[in-house]
Write a protein that holds these residues in place. Structure first.
Motif, PDB file in Angstrom:
ATOM      1  N   SER A 280       0.868  -1.199   0.000  1.00 47.57           N
ATOM      2  CA  SER A 280       0.000   0.000   0.000  1.00 47.57           C
ATOM      3  C   SER A 280       0.890   1.229   0.000  1.00 47.57           C
ATOM      4  N   LEU A 281       0.370   2.292  -0.593  1.00 46.90           N
ATOM      5  CA  LEU A 281       1.170   3.508  -0.729  1.00 46.90           C
ATOM      6  C   LEU A 281       0.287   4.726  -0.463  1.00 46.90           C
ATOM      7  N   GLU A 282       0.797   5.609   0.349  1.00 44.87           N
ATOM      8  CA  GLU A 282       0.107   6.876   0.596  1.00 44.87           C
ATOM      9  C   GLU A 282       0.866   8.002  -0.083  1.00 44.87           C
ATOM     10  N   ILE A 283       0.098   8.901  -0.739  1.00 51.25           N
ATOM     11  CA  ILE A 283       0.701  10.028  -1.435  1.00 51.25           C
ATOM     12  C   ILE A 283      -0.226  11.232  -1.287  1.00 51.25           C
ATOM     13  N   LYS A 284       0.332  12.398  -1.185  1.00 50.85           N
ATOM     14  CA  LYS A 284      -0.476  13.602  -1.039  1.00 50.85           C
ATOM     15  C   LYS A 284      -0.991  14.066  -2.396  1.00 50.85           C
ATOM     16  N   GLU A 285      -2.179  14.572  -2.387  1.00 49.75           N
ATOM     17  CA  GLU A 285      -2.789  15.098  -3.603  1.00 49.75           C
ATOM     18  C   GLU A 285      -1.875  16.164  -4.211  1.00 49.75           C
ATOM     19  N   GLY A 286      -1.671  16.066  -5.507  1.00 55.20           N
ATOM     20  CA  GLY A 286      -0.818  17.020  -6.205  1.00 55.20           C
ATOM     21  C   GLY A 286       0.609  16.537  -6.404  1.00 55.20           C
TER      22      GLY A 286
ATOM     23  N   SER B 145      -9.323  11.570  -6.797  1.00 55.05           N
ATOM     24  CA  SER B 145     -10.150  10.659  -7.602  1.00 55.05           C
ATOM     25  C   SER B 145      -9.328   9.563  -8.261  1.00 55.05           C
ATOM     26  N   GLN B 146      -8.020   9.720  -8.252  1.00 57.01           N
ATOM     27  CA  GLN B 146      -7.140   8.720  -8.888  1.00 57.01           C
ATOM     28  C   GLN B 146      -6.593   7.698  -7.888  1.00 57.01           C
ATOM     29  N   ALA B 147      -7.129   7.721  -6.661  1.00 54.90           N
ATOM     30  CA  ALA B 147      -6.756   6.705  -5.671  1.00 54.90           C
ATOM     31  C   ALA B 147      -7.346   5.356  -6.075  1.00 54.90           C
ATOM     32  N   GLY B 148      -6.774   4.275  -5.569  1.00 55.40           N
ATOM     33  CA  GLY B 148      -7.288   2.935  -5.853  1.00 55.40           C
ATOM     34  C   GLY B 148      -6.173   1.955  -6.167  1.00 55.40           C
ATOM     35  N   ASN B 149      -6.563   0.832  -6.750  1.00 58.39           N
ATOM     36  CA  ASN B 149      -5.603  -0.224  -7.067  1.00 58.39           C
ATOM     37  C   ASN B 149      -4.978  -0.007  -8.442  1.00 58.39           C
TER      38      ASN B 149
ATOM     39  N   VAL C 179      -4.658   8.495  -1.655  1.00 60.20           N
ATOM     40  CA  VAL C 179      -4.319   9.902  -1.869  1.00 60.20           C
ATOM     41  C   VAL C 179      -4.910  10.725  -0.733  1.00 60.20           C
ATOM     42  N   THR C 180      -4.049  11.408   0.018  1.00 61.59           N
ATOM     43  CA  THR C 180      -4.477  12.220   1.162  1.00 61.59           C
ATOM     44  C   THR C 180      -4.561  13.686   0.747  1.00 61.59           C
ATOM     45  N   GLY C 181      -4.875  14.554   1.727  1.00 62.91           N
ATOM     46  CA  GLY C 181      -5.021  15.975   1.445  1.00 62.91           C
ATOM     47  C   GLY C 181      -3.808  16.580   0.795  1.00 62.91           C
ATOM     48  N   LYS C 182      -4.013  17.744   0.157  1.00 61.26           N
ATOM     49  CA  LYS C 182      -2.929  18.405  -0.553  1.00 61.26           C
ATOM     50  C   LYS C 182      -1.761  18.671   0.378  1.00 61.26           C
ATOM     51  N   LYS C 183      -0.558  18.583  -0.163  1.00 59.76           N
ATOM     52  CA  LYS C 183       0.605  18.849   0.663  1.00 59.76           C
ATOM     53  C   LYS C 183       0.688  20.330   0.949  1.00 59.76           C
ATOM     54  N   ASP C 184       1.247  20.664   2.069  1.00 56.58           N
ATOM     55  CA  ASP C 184       1.366  22.065   2.480  1.00 56.58           C
ATOM     56  C   ASP C 184       2.295  22.809   1.552  1.00 56.58           C
ATOM     57  N   LYS C 185       1.915  24.053   1.233  1.00 56.21           N
ATOM     58  CA  LYS C 185       2.748  24.892   0.377  1.00 56.21           C
ATOM     59  C   LYS C 185       3.734  25.679   1.204  1.00 56.21           C
TER      60      LYS C 185
END
Length: 309
Positions: free
Chosen positions: A228-234, A279-283, A303-309
């Motif tokens: 499993s992989l977690e990545i921030k939106e963007g 919306s692009q999260a999934g397998n 896909v988690t919330g947008k990364k902080d700027k």
């Protein structure tokens, strides 16, 4: 009284038969000779006697004087069934020299090996051994050497001890073989070895067939662990899968429906998503395929919330 005399004669005859060969000694008692090589032995009586050798090669008539020993010899032994007999005057004693004449095969070869094999299927190979003697001392083995040169016996045919044929004979010996992916690149061959006992040459003489390299086809198996992989939106997503197969597998990606957008690009074993959206999260599934079969590798991308700027 006559009965007692007959009984004594029978007892004496029995005694003489028991000691018939004991008054002679042959050294060595057994010879193992390569066909065409010289051979010799010495016959010694328990006391000096007139002696002779009876043989179609190297034999001689009864000696004119009493001897303490009598040699037998041939410069080139070519008789497969020779049985020299040492005897004394009047046939009181006689003893046979035990001789084994051997010959390595003219040729050892294998057949039935295809250019390529498929993992898990059974194949039959044959080892052809031509003109070897004696067959009751022949031990045929099949060997496999892995890519790192570890040698393993994978099949054998023991000597045909009930076959008393002395002359050279030819034969075929089979091996049932089911290859695995670990056999790809290994070498296979057969060996014909003559086990001739302690009196024979050491190590045992042998002849091998040509070594054949195995080309084993096998379906792909993923060597990349699922995860499993977690990545921030963007952020940018890059995934790579890898599978071991022969022939080399081709790769195809199955991505979430929402990822079928211009920012998703799949090339061979790699898929890239730039500026990933929730919306692009999934397998994300990689399918590795060759002519033998296929395997899959899946990553659950969150896909988690947008990364902080």
């Amino acid at each position: 009284m006559e009965f007692v005399l007959v009984l004594l004669v029978l007892l004496l005859s029995s005694c003489c038969e028991f000691t018939y060969a004991e008054c002679l000694e042959i050294r060595p008692p057994r010879l193992v000779v390569k066909h065409g090589d010289p051979a010799s032995a010495i016959c010694t009586p328990d006391r000096p006697q007139r002696m002779g050798w009876e043989a179609n090669k190297g034999g001689g008539s009864l000696s004119g004087t009493e001897l303490g020993f009598l040699p037998w010899a041939v410069n080139r032994l070519t008789d497969w069934s020779i049985k020299p007999v040492c005897y004394t005057d009047g046939g009181e004693c006689e003893k046979t020299l035990d001789i084994t004449v051997y010959k390595l095969p003219t040729k050892v070869s294998m057949s039935g090996l295809p250019g390529q094999m498929v993992e898990g299927r059974q194949y039959e190979f044959k080892c052809h051994v031509q003109e070897v003697a004696p067959v009751n001392s022949l031990y045929v083995s099949f060997y496999k050497a892995s890519a790192n040169l570890i040698k393993t016996e994978i099949g054998s045919h023991p000597p045909q001890i009930m076959n008393t044929t002395k002359e050279p004979t030819s034969g075929e010996y089979t091996l049932q073989f089911t290859p695995s992916r670990g056999d790809h690149g290994a070498q296979l061959w057969c060996s014909a070895r003559l086990e001739l006992g302690e009196e024979g040459p050491q190590p045992s003489p042998k002849m091998e067939s040509e070594h054949v390299s195995l080309n084993v086809l096998y379906m792909p198996i993923s060597v990349t662990p699922e995860r499993s992989l977690e990545i921030k939106e963007g952020d940018n997503l890059s995934l790579r899968c890898q599978a071991d197969g022969n022939p080399t597998p081709l790769y195809q990606w199955v991505v979430p429906q929402a990822s079928s957008t211009p920012n998703t690009r799949a090339e061979g074993s790699v898929v890239n998503v730039t500026h990933i959206a929730r919306s692009q999260a999934g397998n994300y599934t990689c399918i590795a395929t060759n002519e033998v079969g296929n395997s899959t590798w899946t990553v659950d991308v969150k896909v988690t919330g947008k990364k902080d700027k």
